[in-house]
Design an enzyme around this catalytic site. Structure first.
Site, PDB file in Angstrom:
ATOM      1  N   ASP A  50       0.828  -1.203   0.000  1.00 51.83           N
ATOM      2  CA  ASP A  50       0.000   0.000   0.000  1.00 51.83           C
ATOM      3  C   ASP A  50       0.863   1.254   0.000  1.00 51.83           C
ATOM      4  O   ASP A  50       0.362   2.371  -0.098  1.00 51.83           O
ATOM      5  CB  ASP A  50      -1.010   0.001   1.151  1.00 51.83           C
ATOM      6  CG  ASP A  50      -0.382  -0.086   2.527  1.00 51.83           C
ATOM      7  OD1 ASP A  50       0.857  -0.137   2.630  1.00 51.83           O
ATOM      8  OD2 ASP A  50      -1.139  -0.110   3.522  1.00 51.83           O
ATOM      9  N   SER A  51       2.179   1.061   0.051  1.00 47.76           N
ATOM     10  CA  SER A  51       3.132   2.164  -0.157  1.00 47.76           C
ATOM     11  C   SER A  51       2.930   2.801  -1.523  1.00 47.76           C
ATOM     12  O   SER A  51       3.370   3.934  -1.755  1.00 47.76           O
ATOM     13  CB  SER A  51       4.571   1.649  -0.044  1.00 47.76           C
ATOM     14  OG  SER A  51       4.769   0.515  -0.890  1.00 47.76           O
ATOM     15  N   GLU A 120      -1.285  -5.736   8.870  1.00 45.73           N
ATOM     16  CA  GLU A 120      -0.531  -5.029   9.909  1.00 45.73           C
ATOM     17  C   GLU A 120      -1.168  -5.283  11.267  1.00 45.73           C
ATOM     18  O   GLU A 120      -2.392  -5.218  11.408  1.00 45.73           O
ATOM     19  CB  GLU A 120      -0.479  -3.527   9.626  1.00 45.73           C
ATOM     20  CG  GLU A 120       0.353  -3.166   8.408  1.00 45.73           C
ATOM     21  CD  GLU A 120       0.551  -1.663   8.259  1.00 45.73           C
ATOM     22  OE1 GLU A 120       0.312  -0.912   9.226  1.00 45.73           O
ATOM     23  OE2 GLU A 120       0.948  -1.239   7.152  1.00 45.73           O
ATOM     24  N   GLU A 187       9.263  -3.992  10.789  1.00 44.71           N
ATOM     25  CA  GLU A 187       9.685  -2.693  10.257  1.00 44.71           C
ATOM     26  C   GLU A 187      10.074  -1.721  11.365  1.00 44.71           C
ATOM     27  O   GLU A 187       9.407  -1.648  12.403  1.00 44.71           O
ATOM     28  CB  GLU A 187       8.564  -2.073   9.419  1.00 44.71           C
ATOM     29  CG  GLU A 187       8.923  -0.711   8.833  1.00 44.71           C
ATOM     30  CD  GLU A 187       7.905  -0.180   7.863  1.00 44.71           C
ATOM     31  OE1 GLU A 187       8.111   0.937   7.348  1.00 44.71           O
ATOM     32  OE2 GLU A 187       6.897  -0.867   7.607  1.00 44.71           O
TER      33      GLU A 187
END
Length: 269
Positions: A50-51, A120, A187
């Site tokens: 989704d970056s 996430e 991350e």
């Protein structure tokens, strides 16, 4: 010498799991067929992140990415790289509960050839991940700095700086593994903590901004190839000065048009 790795083989869940302690996994994002084709036989996995909402659509964060947007780009990637193991990021708001998560992941599976989805969240999302994996959805987890949490967390913050946070991250990884995830992205985590997370679970940990102690790495293609000019995160290495090369090429094209050297007689019909 060929730049394509000679040992290329299409990845699957079993091979990914078995890579733990055997080989480092290389993961890269892609959003279209053109770049996916270039990455297909080099990367172990391609993530339709989704970056893309930032690097492709120019938005300030990932939160406004939609499910239809992710499906569109996943289809493009799968078309360009049919042999790749493709993972689709589930966008913000598409897995707020078990039923919504399963419904939306089924749509991804029905409308694309994605091999898996990425979610996430740690222990707080374990029940959702478990619901997906028990209904035949392959899930990659994502803990640590989570871009979809940027507003609730008050920004992008490195994780693992305290003993309490270290324990939470390890607990998150264990919970996600128990829920059935085949791998986890970690991350923005202190490297010493990332090492402990990697050792705490039996599935591959894919790092980004978490040092070289994990089972593999993932980078956004436009970051690693030097196309994103707004800023360079500390954890990114530029393997190409892409923006400069493109500008030089387009400038040369403009010059050739202006002095009529393009097209030449060889380029005419």
């Amino acid at each position: 010498m060929s730049i394509i790795k000679n040992d290329f083989e299409k990845m699957n869940i079993t091979k990914i799991r078995n890579s733990k302690n055997n080989k480092k996994l290389t993961v890269i994002t892609a959003y279209d067929a053109l770049f996916a084709k270039l990455f297909e036989e080099i990367a172990d996995m391609i993530l339709v992140g989704d970056s893309l909402n930032m690097s492709f659509a120019g938005r300030e964060d990932t939160l406004s990415a939609t499910l239809n947007q992710m499906i569109y780009h996943t289809n493009a990637v799968c078309t360009g790289a049919p042999k790749a193991f493709v993972i689709t990021d589930m966008p913000f708001g598409t897995y707020i509960n078990k039923d919504e998560a399963l419904k939306n992941c089924i749509e991804v599976y029905r409308q694309t050839k994605a091999a898996a989805v990425k979610i996430e969240g740690g222990a707080d999302k374990a029940d959702i991940i478990k619901h997906l994996t028990t209904n035949s959805i392959a899930v990659m987890g994502h803990i640590g700095l989570m871009p979809q949490y940027v507003r609730s967390e008050g920004g992008y913050k490195v994780r693992g700086k305290t003993h309490q946070d270290e324990k939470q991250l390890i607990d998150d990884a264990i919970a996600v593994e128990k829920a059935g995830a085949f791998a986890i992205v970690v991350e923005g985590v202190m490297s010493n903590v990332a090492k402990k997370i990697t050792e705490a679970v039996n599935i591959p940990i894919i790092g980004i901004g978490a040092g070289n102690v994990t089972d593999g790495q993932v980078l956004v293609w436009s970051d690693m190839l030097g196309f994103f000019e707004e800023f360079k995160p500390k954890f990114v290495r530029h393997y190409l000065n892409g923006a400069d090369l493109v500008k030089e090429a387009v400038n040369q094209y403009r010059n050739d048009v202006q002095d009529s050297s393009f097209p030449s007689a060889e380029e005419e019909y």
